[in-house]
Design a protein around this motif. Structure first.
Motif, short mmCIF file in Angstrom:
data_model
loop_
_atom_site.label_atom_id
_atom_site.label_comp_id
_atom_site.label_asym_id
_atom_site.label_seq_id
_atom_site.Cartn_x
_atom_site.Cartn_y
_atom_site.Cartn_z
N GLU A 184 0.66 -1.30 0.13
CA GLU A 184 0.00 0.04 0.11
C GLU A 184 0.70 1.30 -0.22
N ILE A 185 1.84 1.13 0.86
CA ILE A 185 2.77 2.37 1.01
C ILE A 185 3.44 2.72 -0.33
N ARG A 186 3.94 1.53 -0.91
CA ARG A 186 4.52 1.82 -2.20
C ARG A 186 3.80 2.39 -3.37
N GLU A 187 2.58 2.03 -3.35
CA GLU A 187 1.72 2.47 -4.44
C GLU A 187 1.36 3.80 -4.23
N MET A 188 1.09 4.24 -2.80
CA MET A 188 0.63 5.67 -2.57
C MET A 188 1.96 6.46 -2.71
N GLN A 189 3.24 6.21 -2.51
CA GLN A 189 4.44 6.89 -2.70
C GLN A 189 4.60 7.21 -4.17
N ASN A 190 4.45 6.08 -4.81
CA ASN A 190 4.70 6.30 -6.34
C ASN A 190 3.77 7.79 -6.93
N LYS A 191 2.31 7.39 -6.52
CA LYS A 191 1.33 8.26 -6.95
C LYS A 191 1.80 9.78 -6.44
N TYR A 192 2.08 9.79 -5.23
CA TYR A 192 2.56 11.16 -4.48
C TYR A 192 3.65 11.94 -5.18
N TYR A 193 4.92 10.99 -5.43
CA TYR A 193 5.82 11.49 -6.13
C TYR A 193 5.40 11.98 -7.63
N SER A 194 4.66 11.32 -8.43
CA SER A 194 4.07 11.33 -9.70
C SER A 194 3.38 12.93 -9.72
N THR A 195 2.59 13.07 -8.48
CA THR A 195 1.88 14.31 -8.65
C THR A 195 2.87 15.64 -8.23
N MET A 196 3.99 15.17 -7.45
CA MET A 196 4.87 16.35 -7.44
C MET A 196 5.78 16.68 -8.59
N ASN A 197 5.93 15.69 -9.31
CA ASN A 197 6.75 15.86 -10.61
C ASN A 197 5.77 16.53 -11.60
N GLU A 198 4.52 16.31 -11.72
CA GLU A 198 3.85 17.15 -12.44
C GLU A 198 4.00 18.79 -12.52
N GLN A 199 4.40 19.00 -11.24
CA GLN A 199 4.57 20.63 -11.00
C GLN A 199 5.56 21.14 -11.93
N PHE A 200 6.67 20.39 -12.09
CA PHE A 200 7.71 20.77 -13.02
C PHE A 200 7.53 20.57 -14.54
N THR A 201 6.66 19.33 -14.76
CA THR A 201 6.52 19.03 -16.16
C THR A 201 5.49 20.02 -16.79
N TYR A 202 4.55 20.76 -15.94
CA TYR A 202 3.62 21.61 -16.41
C TYR A 202 3.72 22.75 -15.84
N MET A 203 5.05 23.37 -15.53
CA MET A 203 5.05 24.70 -14.82
C MET A 203 4.62 25.82 -15.51
N TYR A 204 4.82 25.66 -16.94
CA TYR A 204 4.79 26.77 -18.09
C TYR A 204 3.17 26.96 -17.75
N ASN A 205 2.27 25.97 -18.00
CA ASN A 205 1.02 25.97 -17.97
C ASN A 205 0.39 26.60 -16.63
N ILE A 206 0.95 26.08 -15.74
CA ILE A 206 0.38 26.30 -14.25
C ILE A 206 0.70 27.93 -14.11
N LYS A 207 1.85 28.44 -14.52
CA LYS A 207 2.24 29.70 -14.56
C LYS A 207 1.34 30.58 -15.30
N ILE A 208 1.24 30.37 -16.56
CA ILE A 208 0.51 31.35 -17.52
C ILE A 208 -1.03 31.55 -17.00
N ASN A 209 -1.69 30.33 -16.38
CA ASN A 209 -2.92 30.31 -16.04
C ASN A 209 -3.23 30.44 -14.43
N SER A 210 -2.00 31.03 -13.68
CA SER A 210 -2.15 31.24 -12.47
C SER A 210 -2.66 30.07 -11.64
#
Length: 527
Positions: A184-210
């Motif tokens: 359970e902890i491994r699956e949750m950890q992978n999903k949590y890290y994935s969500t954090m990584n999205e902040q860098f992947t879509y940084m441009y979209n997040i910034k321009i749309n605030s």
């Protein structure tokens, strides 16, 4: 486990032999040093024989030096071998994922997938490498120590033997809960890290749309779920460790009491008590090792199972027939994975044909390109190249040798501009000027337009018959757009061009056009 052992035996024989040697040497010294130390202590207390004190003193120093050197060498070899083993396993998994159907791979969240492979690979390699010899050597070491304790004092031997089953009985209570919580902890950890990584992947979209507020809520929500699972896991581990440490503490206290009793009775020397106490500590650590090994094995099994899931994916089909050039492309395409994108879409292309694919977003332009490349195959797709069904063709070889692809998202390996043009016979001034200005630049430092232009030149001059361009002018300036249009005109005679575009002004006369719309509606025209 078998696949990792196979890698070890196949690629790291010398490393494994060295690790085995230094592992045995270290464990022999672990047994020998307490014995020599006890004899040395008795000799010091009695002060009867100076030579004996010197002998045991020298032996003790020598063994301690050898033990330290052995540990350093073992750690060095272990670290190097572990890194190489991890890379080999990761490479094996990534290479496998390259071969699965692309539509299956698209279902993965890539951030989650990377974190999962990284975490599970480290877990598996650490477990195998740490325990491949140690589990057997520790058992042998434990037997030797029990024999030595038996020879020193039979009562301490009986006590030691009786305490062993208690450790394993307690573990049996934690076995299943630990396994379930670990997964359970491994699956949750992978999903949590994935969500954090999205902040860098879509940084441009997040910034321009605030979108900071929504993204903060999203990160907080995933973290809350992860930390809840993490608390449960750590709580279980804490109870598990508490039970383990409690037994160890009781074990040590009773050992000291028994030892003092026999010294008072003059049935044991101080040196012998030191030896027995040291052996008890070694025995306790060995029992802890097996106690923890069972828990680590559960973690390993979870990681190994998840790696097997990736390695057991069915590979995409690839035919055997070799085709060295493409001069005819015919198809009747019916396809759709979530919804029907194409129904009886006919394709008929010969050398000198140019096909433009035009359509709004989401209507299947990129999917159609993937079908023509053979990356997507399906029983309802009837596609022939030079009259041969594409399922019978070696499409991997064909894409490498006879198809040039320029995708929307440009990806180029690190290198200088000149590295990508060194085998290209370029005589046009328009390209030579670009080359002279940029030849020493790293491709990572090029602008979007320069990078797309470099990719176009690299692929267009590769002299392949089928050229597939997906939005090739999206980052080009006017002069480069005009150059590309003229180049395609000049070279169409010996090629088939398939081009995705939004700009009708770029269409060349005497071309074929497919207008794609949603709901598998399309229109074919000649221009």
């Amino acid at each position: 486990m078998k696949k990792i052992l196979k890698i070890l035996i196949g690629s790291f024989k010398i490393n494994i032999i060295l690790l085995l040697f230094f592992n045995i040497l270290t464990n022999l010294l672990i047994i020998l040093i307490p014995y020599i130390n006890g004899r040395f202590l008795n000799a010091l207390i009695q002060i009867e024989n100076i030579k004996k004190i010197q002998l045991f003193g020298i032996l003790l120093i020598f063994c301690l030096i050898i033990s330290g050197v052995s540990d350093i060498i073992y750690s060095y070899i272990y670290s190097i071998t572990n890194e190489k083993l991890q890379f080999t396993l990761k490479f094996k998994i990534i290479n496998k994922l390259r071969k699965i159907p692309y539509i299956e791979f698209k279902r993965f969240d890539t951030s989650y997938l990377y974190q999962r492979i990284e975490q599970d690979t480290i877990t598996c390699c650490d477990f195998i490498l740490s325990n491949i010899f140690t589990s057997f050597i520790n058992l042998f070491k434990l037997l030797i120590i029990l024999i030595l304790i038996f020879n020193i004092n039979i009562y301490l031997f009986i006590y030691t033997v009786c305490i062993l089953p208690i450790y394993f009985a307690i573990f049996s209570l934690f076995k299943k809960p630990l396994k379930d919580k670990n997964f359970e902890i491994r699956e949750m950890q992978n999903k949590y890290y994935s969500t954090m990584n999205e902040q860098f992947t879509y940084m441009y979209n997040i910034k321009i749309n605030s979108e900071y507020g929504n993204e903060n809520k999203k990160m907080t929500s995933f973290f809350s779920r992860y930390i809840k699972s993490f608390k449960g896991y750590i709580g279980l581990i804490s109870i598990f460790s508490l039970s383990q440490n409690s037994i160890a503490l009781i074990f040590q206290i009773i050992t000291i009491i028994i030892g003092i009793y026999f010294i008072i009775k003059k049935q044991m020397t101080v040196g012998s008590l030191v030896v027995v106490s040291s052996y008890f500590n070694i025995t306790e650590n060995t029992i802890k090792y097996y106690y923890n090994l069972a828990g680590d094995y559960i973690t390993f099994k979870v990681a190994d199972k998840r790696n097997d899931e990736l390695l057991n994916f069915e590979e995409e089909q690839n035919g055997k027939k070799l085709i060295s050039e493409v001069y005819n492309l015919q198809g009747n395409i019916t396809y759709g994975y979530d919804k029907k994108l194409f129904k009886d879409l006919k394709i008929d292309l010969q050398l000198s044909d140019i096909l433009y694919i035009i359509g709004e977003n989401g209507c299947g332009k990129t999917t159609l390109i993937q079908i023509l490349n053979g990356i997507i195959n399906d029983k309802n797709i009837l596609l022939k190249i030079n009259g041969v069904n594409y399922t019978d063709i070696d499409m991997l070889g064909l894409r490498k040798n006879s198809i040039s692809n320029v995708p929307q998202k440009i990806y180029m390996l690190d290198g200088k501009v000149r590295d990508y043009l060194k085998n290209t016979d370029i005589k046009e001034d328009f390209i030579l000027n670009f080359f002279r200005l940029n030849e020493d630049k790293d491709v990572r430092n090029l602008s979007g337009g320069d990078l797309q232009f470099l990719m176009l030149v690299n692929k267009l001059f590769a002299k392949k018959q089928l050229v597939i361009l997906d939005e090739p002018t999206s980052n080009l300036d006017v002069s480069r757009k005009l150059w590309l249009k003229e180049y395609i005109k000049r070279t169409r005679k010996g090629r088939i061009y398939v081009i995705v575009t939004h700009n009708k002004d770029e269409i060349i006369e005497n071309s074929k056009i497919i207008y794609l719309r949603k709901e598998n509606i399309y229109e074919k025209k000649n221009y």
